[in-house]
Design an enzyme around this catalytic site. Structure first.
Site, PDB file in Angstrom:
ATOM      1  N   PHE A  80       0.829  -1.216   0.000  1.00 27.71           N
ATOM      2  CA  PHE A  80       0.000   0.000   0.000  1.00 27.71           C
ATOM      3  C   PHE A  80       0.862   1.265   0.000  1.00 27.71           C
ATOM      4  O   PHE A  80       0.419   2.321  -0.422  1.00 27.71           O
ATOM      5  CB  PHE A  80      -0.861   0.067   1.276  1.00 27.71           C
ATOM      6  CG  PHE A  80      -1.890  -1.002   1.428  1.00 27.71           C
ATOM      7  CD1 PHE A  80      -1.718  -2.054   2.323  1.00 27.71           C
ATOM      8  CD2 PHE A  80      -3.063  -0.966   0.684  1.00 27.71           C
ATOM      9  CE1 PHE A  80      -2.684  -3.029   2.500  1.00 27.71           C
ATOM     10  CE2 PHE A  80      -4.036  -1.948   0.854  1.00 27.71           C
ATOM     11  CZ  PHE A  80      -3.848  -2.967   1.753  1.00 27.71           C
ATOM     12  N   LYS A  84      -0.349   9.615  -2.862  1.00 32.58           N
ATOM     13  CA  LYS A  84      -1.500   9.400  -3.747  1.00 32.58           C
ATOM     14  C   LYS A  84      -2.299  10.661  -4.060  1.00 32.58           C
ATOM     15  O   LYS A  84      -3.452  10.591  -4.469  1.00 32.58           O
ATOM     16  CB  LYS A  84      -2.421   8.379  -3.095  1.00 32.58           C
ATOM     17  CG  LYS A  84      -2.974   8.870  -1.774  1.00 32.58           C
ATOM     18  CD  LYS A  84      -4.189   8.077  -1.385  1.00 32.58           C
ATOM     19  CE  LYS A  84      -4.949   8.791  -0.312  1.00 32.58           C
ATOM     20  NZ  LYS A  84      -6.262   9.225  -0.752  1.00 32.58           N
ATOM     21  N   SER A 131      -4.401   1.595  -9.380  1.00 36.57           N
ATOM     22  CA  SER A 131      -5.456   2.612  -9.389  1.00 36.57           C
ATOM     23  C   SER A 131      -6.084   2.732 -10.768  1.00 36.57           C
ATOM     24  O   SER A 131      -5.417   2.528 -11.788  1.00 36.57           O
ATOM     25  CB  SER A 131      -4.846   3.973  -9.009  1.00 36.57           C
ATOM     26  OG  SER A 131      -5.726   5.019  -9.339  1.00 36.57           O
ATOM     27  N   TYR A 155       1.363  10.875 -10.467  1.00 39.23           N
ATOM     28  CA  TYR A 155       0.844   9.845  -9.548  1.00 39.23           C
ATOM     29  C   TYR A 155       0.408   8.625 -10.371  1.00 39.23           C
ATOM     30  O   TYR A 155       0.861   7.504 -10.141  1.00 39.23           O
ATOM     31  CB  TYR A 155      -0.329  10.385  -8.742  1.00 39.23           C
ATOM     32  CG  TYR A 155      -1.218   9.320  -8.147  1.00 39.23           C
ATOM     33  CD1 TYR A 155      -2.459   9.026  -8.709  1.00 39.23           C
ATOM     34  CD2 TYR A 155      -0.815   8.586  -7.035  1.00 39.23           C
ATOM     35  CE1 TYR A 155      -3.268   8.034  -8.185  1.00 39.23           C
ATOM     36  CE2 TYR A 155      -1.620   7.590  -6.500  1.00 39.23           C
ATOM     37  CZ  TYR A 155      -2.843   7.320  -7.085  1.00 39.23           C
ATOM     38  OH  TYR A 155      -3.647   6.327  -6.569  1.00 39.23           O
ATOM     39  N   LYS A 159       2.022   4.615 -10.877  1.00 42.14           N
ATOM     40  CA  LYS A 159       1.274   3.350 -10.754  1.00 42.14           C
ATOM     41  C   LYS A 159       1.440   2.512 -12.023  1.00 42.14           C
ATOM     42  O   LYS A 159       1.625   1.302 -11.990  1.00 42.14           O
ATOM     43  CB  LYS A 159      -0.213   3.629 -10.502  1.00 42.14           C
ATOM     44  CG  LYS A 159      -0.528   4.266  -9.158  1.00 42.14           C
ATOM     45  CD  LYS A 159      -0.256   3.324  -7.997  1.00 42.14           C
ATOM     46  CE  LYS A 159      -0.762   3.891  -6.680  1.00 42.14           C
ATOM     47  NZ  LYS A 159      -0.485   3.010  -5.534  1.00 42.14           N
ATOM     48  N   ASN A 205      -9.627  14.507  -2.166  1.00 40.57           N
ATOM     49  CA  ASN A 205     -10.736  13.669  -2.622  1.00 40.57           C
ATOM     50  C   ASN A 205     -12.093  14.259  -2.210  1.00 40.57           C
ATOM     51  O   ASN A 205     -12.225  14.910  -1.181  1.00 40.57           O
ATOM     52  CB  ASN A 205     -10.594  12.245  -2.056  1.00 40.57           C
ATOM     53  CG  ASN A 205      -9.421  11.482  -2.694  1.00 40.57           C
ATOM     54  OD1 ASN A 205      -8.693  10.789  -2.020  1.00 40.57           O
ATOM     55  ND2 ASN A 205      -9.251  11.633  -4.002  1.00 40.57           N
TER      56      ASN A 205
HETATM   57  C1  WQD Z   1     -13.896  12.741  -7.634  1.00 40.72           C
HETATM   58  C2  WQD Z   1     -14.854  13.690  -8.350  1.00 40.72           C
HETATM   59  C3  WQD Z   1     -13.813  15.709  -9.073  1.00 40.72           C
HETATM   60  C4  WQD Z   1     -13.058  17.192  -4.984  1.00 40.72           C
HETATM   61  C5  WQD Z   1      -8.344  10.311  -7.510  1.00 40.72           C
HETATM   62  C6  WQD Z   1      -7.214   9.473  -8.028  1.00 40.72           C
HETATM   63  C7  WQD Z   1      -7.531   8.014  -7.817  1.00 40.72           C
HETATM   64  C8  WQD Z   1      -7.729   7.777  -6.363  1.00 40.72           C
HETATM   65  C9  WQD Z   1      -8.916   8.632  -5.881  1.00 40.72           C
HETATM   66  C10 WQD Z   1      -6.293   7.941  -4.471  1.00 40.72           C
HETATM   67  C11 WQD Z   1     -14.240  14.342  -9.573  1.00 40.72           C
HETATM   68  C12 WQD Z   1     -14.872  15.997  -8.023  1.00 40.72           C
HETATM   69  C13 WQD Z   1     -13.423  16.419  -6.075  1.00 40.72           C
HETATM   70  C14 WQD Z   1     -13.733  18.419  -4.743  1.00 40.72           C
HETATM   71  C15 WQD Z   1     -15.090  18.042  -6.677  1.00 40.72           C
HETATM   72  N1  WQD Z   1      -6.518   8.076  -5.714  1.00 40.72           N
HETATM   73  N2  WQD Z   1     -14.431  16.833  -6.902  1.00 40.72           N
HETATM   74  N3  WQD Z   1     -14.722  18.798  -5.604  1.00 40.72           N
HETATM   75  O1  WQD Z   1      -9.850  12.448  -9.043  1.00 40.72           O
HETATM   76  O2  WQD Z   1     -11.648  10.646  -9.352  1.00 40.72           O
HETATM   77  O3  WQD Z   1      -9.479  10.033  -8.264  1.00 40.72           O
HETATM   78  O4  WQD Z   1      -8.602  10.008  -6.144  1.00 40.72           O
HETATM   79  O5  WQD Z   1      -6.959   7.428  -3.641  1.00 40.72           O
HETATM   80  O6  WQD Z   1      -6.443   7.248  -8.276  1.00 40.72           O
HETATM   81  O7  WQD Z   1      -7.095   9.702  -9.421  1.00 40.72           O
HETATM   82  O8  WQD Z   1     -11.089  11.486  -7.050  1.00 40.72           O
HETATM   83  O9  WQD Z   1     -12.287  12.432  -5.132  1.00 40.72           O
HETATM   84  O10 WQD Z   1     -10.497  13.845  -6.282  1.00 40.72           O
HETATM   85  O11 WQD Z   1     -12.670  13.442  -7.428  1.00 40.72           O
HETATM   86  O12 WQD Z   1     -16.002  18.410  -7.441  1.00 40.72           O
HETATM   87  O13 WQD Z   1     -13.440  19.170  -3.742  1.00 40.72           O
HETATM   88  O14 WQD Z   1     -15.206  14.738  -7.465  1.00 40.72           O
HETATM   89  O15 WQD Z   1     -13.864  16.695 -10.103  1.00 40.72           O
HETATM   90  O16 WQD Z   1     -15.267  14.501 -10.534  1.00 40.72           O
HETATM   91  P1  WQD Z   1     -10.550  11.231  -8.532  1.00 40.72           P
HETATM   92  P2  WQD Z   1     -11.600  12.841  -6.391  1.00 40.72           P
END
Ligand code: WQD
Length: 344
Positions: A80, A84, A131, A155, A159, A205
């Site tokens: 793990f 990230k 991922s 990132y 991976k 996230n």
């Molecule tokens: C999700 C959706 C954003 C924040 C990434 C990595 C993946 C994994 C998970 C690590 C998107 C929208 C987000 C916010 C928003 N990595 N959003 N406002 O980008 O799909 O994946 O994180 O664990 O490998 O690529 O996840 O949660 O950042 O975004 O509108 O404040 O939420 O645009 O549509 P993502 P996310």
């Protein structure tokens, strides 16, 4: 059987620790707490009722990792440990290539040394935390494992490189048994509310950001883009409960240890959920209003990304069981019980 969890004190690692113990394994945590907190260990002892074995150090320290492997003789290793945050990786690529790729090389070299001299009781067995980011911007959805891979940030690039390293290793040394798990969007928390996602500062996230708004830590959610070609214009993702993800790791280890065949599978629900749907689900779970504003798109984001999880079902007998509502209820229990995460 001992199982070594590098980064085992982290979000996915700590939940997998519990699932492994419940499945009869004895997990050992290797962690330097660069992106996790020692309080997790106390919480794991409360939940499982038994002490936690910790090896505190850096996976980059190859001789030390080799000593840890010889000390615990694990039947398998789950990797793990790594950074990230997509945005951070763009600003600081060397950190990601060093920690993620360098860390994987270090672990694999330590494993190779231990298993080469025949002193280990088992064959080299590894589960790697990959991922869905390796799919880049998919041409369509749902995504199957044979989709082309690409990277849109360091990132995801790290991976993808580690996946290629593992493929080359298996060609050179067929005895390796390797399970690559491509996570989609982990969310939720253990139903006890004692462990959960604990971002170091402003959450990258979506889900932890939304629960922090619900608990009153932040004024509103910034919805990154309201003009995507999706049903409500906001980004669509495959949010998977961390408990389902943990169960996927147990199933992956059991398959490697019993059948011995290597594999690469998606761990997702197969269901796309939009940002606004997620916000509404947290409002329902928390009973709190979650204000939001539509903000500009975030660089590097794709419109839609969700899995076809049928291969994991076929190979591992695994499928996600938790609903979005359960994810939000469990995430809310963790957030409302721990407004400042593990920092108290
Ligand atoms: C999700 C959706 C954003 C924040 C990434 C990595 C993946 C994994 C998970 C690590 C998107 C929208 C987000 C916010 C928003 N990595 N959003 N406002 O980008 O799909 O994946 O994180 O664990 O490998 O690529 O996840 O949660 O950042 O975004 O509108 O404040 O939420 O645009 O549509 P993502 P996310």
């Amino acid at each position: 059987m001992n199982i070594l969890l590098t980064g085992g004190a982290g979000y996915i690692g700590s939940h997998t620790f519990i699932a492994l113990r419940e499945a009869g394994f004895e997990p050992v945590i290797l962690d330097n707490f660069a992106n996790s907190h020692p309080v997790v260990l106390e919480r794991l002892e409360r939940i499982t009722g038994r002490p936690v074995t910790l090896e505190r150090g850096d996976v980059l320290d190859t001789p030390w990792v080799e000593a840890v492997l010889r000390r615990h003789q694990p039947a398998g290793v789950v990797h793990f440990a790594g950074d990230k945050a997509v945005g951070e990786s763009v600003a600081n690529p060397l950190k990601y290539f060093h920690n993620n790729i360098g860390g994987a090389v270090s672990l694999l070299r330590a494993m190779a040394a231990v298993f080469a001299d025949g002193s280990a009781p088992a064959l080299p067995t590894l589960v790697f935390s990959s991922s869905a980011t390796v799919y880049g911007d998919p041409a369509s959805v749902p995504i199957t494992e044979d989709f082309p891979r690409s990277h849109t940030n360091p990132y995801g690039h790290s991976k993808l490189v580690i996946e290629d390293m593992l493929s080359a290793l298996r060609v050179a040394s067929p005895a390796w048994r390797i399970g690559v798990l491509r996570y989609f969007n982990p969310a939720g928390a253990h139903p006890s509310g004692l462990i959960g996602e604990d971002p170091a500062d402003i959450p990258n996230n979506l889900m932890p950001y939304v629960t922090q708004v619900a608990v009153g830590q932040r004024p509103h959610v910034n919805v990154f883009g309201g003009d995507y070609p999706t049903p409500d214009g906001t980004g669509v993702r495959d949010y998977i409960h961390v408990q389902d993800l943990a169960a996927g790791h147990v199933a992956a280890l059991q398959a490697l240890l019993t059948k011995g065949e290597s594999f690469t599978v998606n761990l997702g629900t197969g269901r796309g959920v939009s940002v606004l749907e997620a916000v509404r689900a947290v409002e329902k779970a928390s009973g709190r209003l979650v204000p939001y504003v539509i903000a500009p798109r975030r660089a590097g984001d794709v419109a839609q990304c969700y899995a076809d999880p049928s291969l994991a079902k076929r190979l591992l007998g695994w499928e996600a069981k938790h609903t979005l509502e359960q994810m939000c209820a469990d995430a809310w229990r963790w957030q409302s019980g721990n407004p400042n995460g593990y920092r108290g």
